[in-house]
Design a protein around this motif. Structure first.
Motif, PDB file in Angstrom:
ATOM      1  N   UNK A   1       0.827  -1.207   0.000  1.00  0.00           N
ATOM      2  CA  UNK A   1       0.000   0.000   0.000  1.00  0.00           C
ATOM      3  C   UNK A   1       0.865   1.263   0.000  1.00  0.00           C
ATOM      4  N   UNK A   2       2.086   1.181   0.512  1.00  0.00           N
ATOM      5  CA  UNK A   2       2.965   2.346   0.540  1.00  0.00           C
ATOM      6  C   UNK A   2       3.356   2.840  -0.835  1.00  0.00           C
ATOM      7  N   UNK A   3       3.154   2.025  -1.871  1.00  0.00           N
ATOM      8  CA  UNK A   3       3.503   2.419  -3.240  1.00  0.00           C
ATOM      9  C   UNK A   3       2.328   3.030  -3.992  1.00  0.00           C
ATOM     10  N   UNK A   4       1.189   3.220  -3.325  1.00  0.00           N
ATOM     11  CA  UNK A   4       0.040   3.820  -4.013  1.00  0.00           C
ATOM     12  C   UNK A   4       0.287   5.314  -4.237  1.00  0.00           C
ATOM     13  N   UNK A   5       0.061   5.816  -5.465  1.00  0.00           N
ATOM     14  CA  UNK A   5       0.261   7.248  -5.740  1.00  0.00           C
ATOM     15  C   UNK A   5      -0.598   8.126  -4.828  1.00  0.00           C
ATOM     16  N   UNK A   6      -0.082   9.283  -4.472  1.00  0.00           N
ATOM     17  CA  UNK A   6      -0.781  10.196  -3.551  1.00  0.00           C
ATOM     18  C   UNK A   6      -2.169  10.569  -4.056  1.00  0.00           C
ATOM     19  N   UNK A   7      -2.306  10.818  -5.370  1.00  0.00           N
ATOM     20  CA  UNK A   7      -3.598  11.244  -5.904  1.00  0.00           C
ATOM     21  C   UNK A   7      -4.678  10.187  -5.665  1.00  0.00           C
ATOM     22  N   UNK A   8      -4.283   8.924  -5.734  1.00  0.00           N
ATOM     23  CA  UNK A   8      -5.264   7.864  -5.540  1.00  0.00           C
ATOM     24  C   UNK A   8      -5.534   7.608  -4.066  1.00  0.00           C
TER      25      UNK A   8
END
Length: 621
Positions: free
Chosen positions: A434-441
């Motif tokens: 989950x730490x790799x999810x883009x900020x916008x999403x």
């Protein structure tokens, strides 16, 4: 190889009814392509790779078969890799759900469709080995211009069907080359190897699914009765046939002139109607008796040799502490380790209330296994949907997660598509890495969790969703929050409770866990594996940077290399035998031509583990 123009004209002549010197299977497939699928041989089509989300769905549905097939595929690949063969395991819809190939050829293989996620159904790709095998249910060689589509005429492909224990077509094993000798007869050995491996996978699948049933393995000669039988049946306590290996049994019956209408017709039949034997006679056919004396009769006449395996009776796992009160799926995760027992009890109480959980642990330590166990014990009928946030390309992750409405963007499906979040309705959404999810999403995900609704890409109307959210990461989300790379409000939403999985080297139940894994692998292949004292010592002393995944891979390989079921030190990976002599990881990467994926496969770890080791090495310098 003929020209494209000549190839098209030949197909047109065959479609018009003219005789062809090609194999009957090829001619029949060409006719289906023209008459049933309305394909035009003059319109070449590029190979098709399904989107990652669709591939995951196919892999999830074929998960058990993929796991059971993996050792057989690896053993086959070792024999053919030097000739640049590629192995594809395609499901019953023609999508390649597993793949083994030379990484240096990755770009060419992907372009040719000899790659993970490639769809080779006959209606899409025209005449091809996988597609023709799916339709005919027979082994087939589609060599160069046997292919319908001129895009594929340089390929040579050999396929064999893999059936389930009731005779249904489960998958297709395909061996392919980008180029090969002109003569089609060059593929005779490939056809033999494909058929033999498909039978081995069917055998492993039958043994893995027997439960409390007997397994009766059959062979024409006693020489390889216990190690490489021709076919097998499973029998319940009343002596009725509950499963079989269709390919092997059909071939065995034909070679003996033994009357069997179809293998499927045997399901439910008493074994006494097939052979002169009752269920109580099976112990006399178990190992320990000379193979030459284990002879089956039919109508009073000796017919073939048999080897019986008694029903699997797995003892309850040993524990070092009082028995856990957690349900079976969670309790099965530990084998006596106190930290794992405590974790299982905590997960039980949290999951019963639907509290969001964050699982932390090193790569390969079992984060997805824990998430699945939580889902299995507390499931309202919905699906378990796993999303690897690090594996989906950033430009696709929004549409993959949230779905999209019709015509939302160029290239979108005309009817739109349901996203992975909505497809987990009533079940569990597992967000790995989950730490790799883009900020916008992260903002959009926060809305899903707080409002229990999702808005597809291009849509305006929210759709209600009710699901359990379990996240996992090997990173420190708190550090990511402080670095501004992860939303603090989402962190607290996901981190209602944290479950920390211990690394394998920290667990106190290693011996019991090792025995459990060996038992599972043995059950898959109908064998009983044991370790020599030195091999067991080396496994116990190893650091296990890849944790459970690395241990499983090491045991799968070692069990495949042993001939008598005894795993010795020489069967173990080099890193375990000589851990102090492990080459520098950058040197290993150079040997793989800089291909991180290939190095991860060699080490039996995840790509993220390789990246972390490289990062630590650079920091140390």
């Amino acid at each position: 190889m003929i020209s494209t123009e000549s190839h098209v004209k030949e197909i047109e002549r065959v479609a018009a009814g003219e005789h062809s010197g090609r194999d009957t299977s090829v001619v029949q497939s060409w006719l289906r392509c023209v008459n049933d699928y309305k394909l035009d041989p003059a319109e070449a089509q590029d190979a098709y790779i399904v989107p990652q989300a669709i591939l995951r769905e196919h892999q999830e549905q074929a998960e058990s078969l993929i796991r059971i097939s993996r050792a057989g595929l690896a053993a086959l690949y070792d024999q053919i890799a030097a000739d640049d063969y590629v192995l594809l395991l395609s499901d019953a819809r023609g999508v390649a759900v597993d793949y083994l190939g030379n990484p240096r050829l990755d770009d060419e293989l992907r372009q040719a469709g000899l790659y993970l996620g490639a769809e080779w159904s006959e209606s899409r790709a025209g005449t091809c080995a996988v597609g023709a095998c799916l339709v005919s249910r027979e082994p087939v060689v589609i060599h160069q211009d046997d292919h319908f589509d001129s895009t594929h005429t340089r390929l040579t492909c050999t396929a064999a069907p893999i059936f389930n224990t009731h005779g249904g077509l489960a998958a297709v094993l395909d061996m392919s080359q980008l180029s090969s000798p002109v003569a089609k007869t060059s593929q005779r050995l490939a056809l033999h190897l494909a058929k033999a491996t498909a039978r081995r996978i069917e055998m492993a699948n039958l043994v893995a699914r027997t439960g409390d049933d007997w397994v009766l393995r059959l062979a024409r000669t006693p020489d390889f009765l216990d190690t490489a039988p021709d076919a097998a049946l499973s029998l319940d306590g009343a002596g009725r046939i509950t499963g079989l290996t269709p390919s092997g049994l059909d071939a065995l019956a034909r070679s003996l002139g033994f009357a069997i209408d179809t293998p499927q017709a045997l399901i439910g039949m008493p074994i006494s109607r097939l052979f002169d034997i009752e269920i109580d006679d099976l112990p006399a056919f178990m190992r320990g008796q000379p193979a030459g004396e284990r002879l089956l009769h039919a109508n009073g006449e000796p017919l073939l040799f048999a080897s019986a395996i008694s029903p699997a009776r797995r003892p309850a796992p040993k524990t070092l502490a009082p028995r856990s009160t957690s349900p079976n799926a969670l309790a099965a995760m530990h084998h006596g380790d106190p930290a794992m027992q405590t974790l299982a009890r905590s997960a039980t109480k949290l999951a019963a209330r639907g509290i969001p959980m964050l699982i932390q642990g090193e790569t390969g330590s079992g984060k997805e296994i824990l998430a699945r166990a939580i889902h299995d014990e507390y499931n309202d009928g919905g699906r378990f949907v796993a999303v690897n946030c690090a594996a989906i390309p950033e430009h696709l992750i929004e549409s993959e997660l949230f779905g999209y409405v019709a015509n939302a963007f160029t290239g979108a499906a005309r009817k739109g598509r349901t996203g992975l979040i909505e497809s987990a309705q009533g079940g569990t959404l597992f967000l790995d890495e989950i730490g790799d999810m883009p900020l916008a999403l992260q903002t959009r995900l926060l809305r899903v969790l707080s409002e229990n609704e999702v808005v597809p890409v291009g849509g305006v109307e929210p759709r209600p969703v009710k699901l359990r959210v379990v996240s996992a990461t090997h990173q420190s989300l708190r550090d990511l929050v402080e670095a501004g790379r992860f939303r603090e409000d989402l962190y607290y939403r996901l981190n209602a409770a944290t479950l920390s999985l211990p690394a394998l080297r920290e667990r106190q139940d290693f011996d019991a866990l090792l025995a459990h894994m060996l038992g599972e692998i043995g059950a898959c292949y109908g064998e009983c594996y044991r370790l020599t004292p030195d091999a067991a010592r080396r496994l116990a002393r190893y650091d296990w940077p890849g944790n459970l995944r690395e241990l499983r891979n090491a045991l799968e390989v070692a069990s495949a290399l042993t001939d008598d079921g005894v795993i010795a030190t020489r069967h173990l990976p080099e890193a375990i035998i000589r851990p102090g002599a492990t080459p520098d990881i950058q040197a290993q990467l150079a040997e793989c031509d800089g291909n991180v994926s290939e190095l991860a496969r060699r080490l039996g770890v995840d790509r993220s583990t390789v990246h972390r080791r490289l990062k630590r090495l650079r920091a140390a310098r």
